[in-house]
Design a protein around this motif. Structure first.
Motif, short mmCIF file in Angstrom:
data_model
loop_
_atom_site.label_atom_id
_atom_site.label_comp_id
_atom_site.label_asym_id
_atom_site.label_seq_id
_atom_site.Cartn_x
_atom_site.Cartn_y
_atom_site.Cartn_z
N CYS A 44 -11.80 1.73 1.93
CA CYS A 44 -11.27 0.57 2.30
C CYS A 44 -10.36 0.61 2.48
CB CYS A 44 -11.66 -1.00 0.14
SG CYS A 44 -10.78 -1.89 0.74
N LYS A 45 -9.39 -0.44 3.36
CA LYS A 45 -8.55 0.44 4.09
C LYS A 45 -7.08 -1.39 3.77
CE LYS A 45 -10.21 2.71 8.11
NZ LYS A 45 -9.42 3.19 9.69
N VAL A 46 -6.15 -0.71 3.47
CA VAL A 46 -5.44 -1.96 2.98
C VAL A 46 -3.93 -1.33 3.54
CG1 VAL A 46 -4.18 -2.97 0.75
CG2 VAL A 46 -6.05 -2.38 0.78
N PRO A 47 -3.62 -2.57 4.21
CA PRO A 47 -2.01 -2.21 5.08
C PRO A 47 -0.44 -2.69 3.95
CG PRO A 47 -2.64 -4.38 6.00
CD PRO A 47 -4.14 -3.50 5.31
N LEU A 48 -0.31 -1.69 3.41
CA LEU A 48 0.75 -1.88 2.78
C LEU A 48 2.15 -1.77 3.44
CD1 LEU A 48 -1.12 -0.13 -0.71
CD2 LEU A 48 -1.08 -2.21 0.11
N SER A 85 12.81 -8.80 4.04
CA SER A 85 12.26 -7.87 4.91
C SER A 85 10.47 -7.63 4.55
CB SER A 85 12.67 -6.13 5.25
OG SER A 85 13.83 -6.70 5.39
N PHE A 86 10.43 -7.44 3.26
CA PHE A 86 8.78 -7.65 3.30
C PHE A 86 8.58 -8.75 3.25
CE2 PHE A 86 6.26 -7.85 -0.20
CZ PHE A 86 4.74 -7.69 -0.48
N LEU A 87 9.22 -9.76 2.31
CA LEU A 87 7.87 -11.18 3.21
C LEU A 87 7.94 -11.10 4.03
CD1 LEU A 87 10.19 -12.90 0.08
CD2 LEU A 87 7.87 -12.37 -0.10
N GLY A 88 9.06 -10.95 5.26
CA GLY A 88 9.10 -11.00 6.71
C GLY A 88 7.68 -10.21 7.22
N TYR A 89 6.77 -9.31 6.95
CA TYR A 89 6.04 -8.78 7.08
C TYR A 89 4.45 -9.27 6.13
CZ TYR A 89 8.27 -4.26 8.49
OH TYR A 89 9.03 -3.27 9.90
N TYR A 90 4.89 -9.74 5.26
CA TYR A 90 3.71 -10.29 4.54
C TYR A 90 3.00 -12.09 5.28
CZ TYR A 90 1.57 -12.26 0.71
OH TYR A 90 -0.21 -12.52 -0.15
N ASN A 91 4.41 -12.57 5.22
CA ASN A 91 3.81 -14.04 5.58
C ASN A 91 3.21 -13.77 7.27
OD1 ASN A 91 5.39 -15.07 3.56
ND2 ASN A 91 6.77 -15.07 4.63
N ARG A 92 3.74 -12.95 8.11
CA ARG A 92 3.02 -12.68 9.34
C ARG A 92 1.93 -12.15 9.14
NH1 ARG A 92 7.63 -9.69 12.09
NH2 ARG A 92 6.01 -8.81 13.79
N GLY A 93 1.19 -11.60 7.53
CA GLY A 93 -0.22 -11.27 8.21
C GLY A 93 -0.23 -10.07 7.99
N LEU A 94 1.02 -9.09 8.19
CA LEU A 94 1.02 -7.28 8.71
C LEU A 94 0.91 -6.64 7.32
CD1 LEU A 94 3.83 -7.31 11.27
CD2 LEU A 94 1.54 -7.65 11.81
N ASN A 96 -0.43 -7.10 2.99
CA ASN A 96 -0.94 -7.41 2.38
C ASN A 96 -0.20 -7.07 0.56
OD1 ASN A 96 -3.25 -8.26 3.72
ND2 ASN A 96 -4.82 -7.28 2.95
N GLY A 97 1.07 -6.03 0.40
CA GLY A 97 1.14 -5.32 0.00
C GLY A 97 2.63 -4.68 -0.22
N LEU A 98 2.49 -4.28 -1.22
CA LEU A 98 4.43 -3.57 -1.12
C LEU A 98 4.62 -2.50 -2.07
CD1 LEU A 98 7.79 -2.84 -0.42
CD2 LEU A 98 7.94 -3.93 -3.44
N PHE A 99 4.58 -0.98 -1.18
CA PHE A 99 4.37 0.15 -1.94
C PHE A 99 6.13 0.39 -2.38
CE2 PHE A 99 4.61 4.85 -2.49
CZ PHE A 99 3.65 4.98 -3.39
N LEU A 100 6.96 0.50 -4.02
CA LEU A 100 8.33 0.79 -3.54
C LEU A 100 8.15 2.30 -3.79
CD1 LEU A 100 11.19 0.21 -3.54
CD2 LEU A 100 10.92 -1.28 -5.18
N SER A 101 9.15 2.89 -3.85
CA SER A 101 10.17 3.83 -3.96
C SER A 101 10.78 4.60 -4.04
CB SER A 101 9.65 5.17 -3.42
OG SER A 101 9.18 6.25 -4.69
N SER A 102 11.43 5.18 -4.79
CA SER A 102 13.43 5.39 -4.39
C SER A 102 13.88 6.72 -4.90
CB SER A 102 14.25 4.64 -5.48
OG SER A 102 15.69 4.54 -5.49
#
Length: 370
Positions: A44-48, A85-94, A96-102
């Motif tokens: 299964c492929k999920v864009p993050l 920045s993330f919501l800009g991607y998410y609201n455009r349907g680009l 499906n989720g966030l992977f946050l590291s640091s």
């Protein structure tokens, strides 16, 4: 520097934190930095949207692109900047989720606080209720881990190595037992003892080939973790040398090796195998050319097993039979016994692989092909 330029640098640096089993170290698109397809073991492929909060880091990990001794531009996204920045991607349907590291900028607590603030803004200010995977910083406080788990669908902490001596080969600034294994234990304990985190799972990641640890040492560590924790899965990152690091001249690890580690790890995590049942060479390495399940089967005295009566623990040890197909076999045979291998093929069994290890109504093939 514009947010887009910072995102390009920070998202490319985040590629080393894996979220799939297939790809290793890939860059995202220039105009759409940070989009990575997470590919699970089921395909299964999920864009993050995968990014670092900052590439500043106090740690001296000898393999890492962000290590403290490396000379390059250090950047950081503010929590509000990253959330928007993330919501800009998410609201455009680009994505499906966030992977946050640091990386660790300043100290562990302040870095965790900024990550938590970012996901808190998404959850509480902007009403985002979809997938978030948050990386726990080694040495994080129990309170920050609690808050991170309450806001995230998944958390993870990279154990990086299988042993304390193995981690010492990679870094002088991390304590394996205190900063990593203890925090992993806290995560597991919080999941088990509280109803606050019903949807939160956790994973980990190791760097393979950067130190001298064998496959047997690596899998022995995973066996211990799976036995005493609810660890969802493990990712194996094949070491790749990075310019201007202490390991820049070290040989890269073959992804063939990590592929076999994934195969063997699934036997431990999903099929209830023991490390002692696996086959290693004289250097405690897995074969790069043969399936570890088939090699393990060679040393077992249970074959051939009868499809119409064998218990689940024996069925899942048959090469070519997975956990799902084994459960289907048991469910169907309770009503109608199997009479031929084509019936098994329709259930997803790889019959050509399984045939030497099974009997159907007393009939079996006795020739084993290794």
């Amino acid at each position: 520097m514009s947010t887009l330029k910072k995102m390009k640098i920070l998202t490319d640096s985040a590629q080393y934190d894996l979220c799939d089993y297939v790809s290793h170290h890939k860059s995202s698109q220039i105009n759409l930095p940070g989009i990575y397809e997470a590919i699970g073991h089921n395909g299964c492929k999920v864009p993050l949207f995968k990014t670092l909060l900052t590439n500043s880091c106090k740690n001296d990990c000898k393999y890492c692109i962000n290590q403290s001794k490396r000379n390059f531009t250090r950047l950081e996204l503010a929590p509000e900047e990253l959330a928007k920045s993330f919501l800009g991607y998410y609201n455009r349907g680009l994505v499906n989720g966030l992977f946050l590291s640091s990386g660790i900028s300043g100290d562990v607590d302040s870095t965790m606080e900024k990550q938590i603030e970012t996901v808190s803004l998404l959850r509480k200010k902007y009403g985002y209720d979809d997938y978030i995977h948050l990386k726990i910083v080694p040495g994080a406080s129990k309170d920050s881990i609690k808050r991170a788990m309450a806001l995230s669908n998944r958390v993870s902490i990279n154990i990086e190595a299988a042993t304390s001596s193995g981690l010492a080969e990679l870094s002088s600034t991390k304590d394996y037992n205190k900063d990593i294994l203890k925090r992993l234990s806290w995560i597991n304990s919080l999941q088990n003892k509280s109803s606050t985190y019903p949807n939160s799972t956790h994973t980990t990641q190791l760097i393979i080939g950067a130190n001298n640890e064998s496959d047997k040492e690596i899998l022995s560590r995973m066996e211990k973790l799976y036995k005493k924790s609810n660890l969802k899965r493990t990712y194996f990152s094949a070491f790749t040398p990075v310019e201007e690091t202490e390991f820049m001249n070290k040989e890269a690890c073959s992804t063939d090796r990590t592929a076999k580690l994934y195969n063997a790890d699934s036997l431990l995590n999903e099929y209830n195998y023991k490390v002692k049942e696996l086959v290693f060479d004289e250097n405690d390495k897995l074969s790069l050319t043969q399936d570890p399940k088939i090699l393990a089967a060679k040393n077992m005295n249970i074959f051939p097993v009868e499809i119409n009566s064998a218990p689940l623990v024996e069925l899942i040890r048959v090469p070519g039979i997975g956990v799902k197909s084994a459960r289907r076999i048991i469910s169907i045979r309770n009503k109608i016994p199997f009479s031929n291998k084509e019936q098994l093929r329709k259930l997803g069994v790889i019959v050509d692989r399984a045939e030497p290890y099974i009997k159907i109504s007393g009939e079996f093939q006795t020739t084993f092909d290794y």
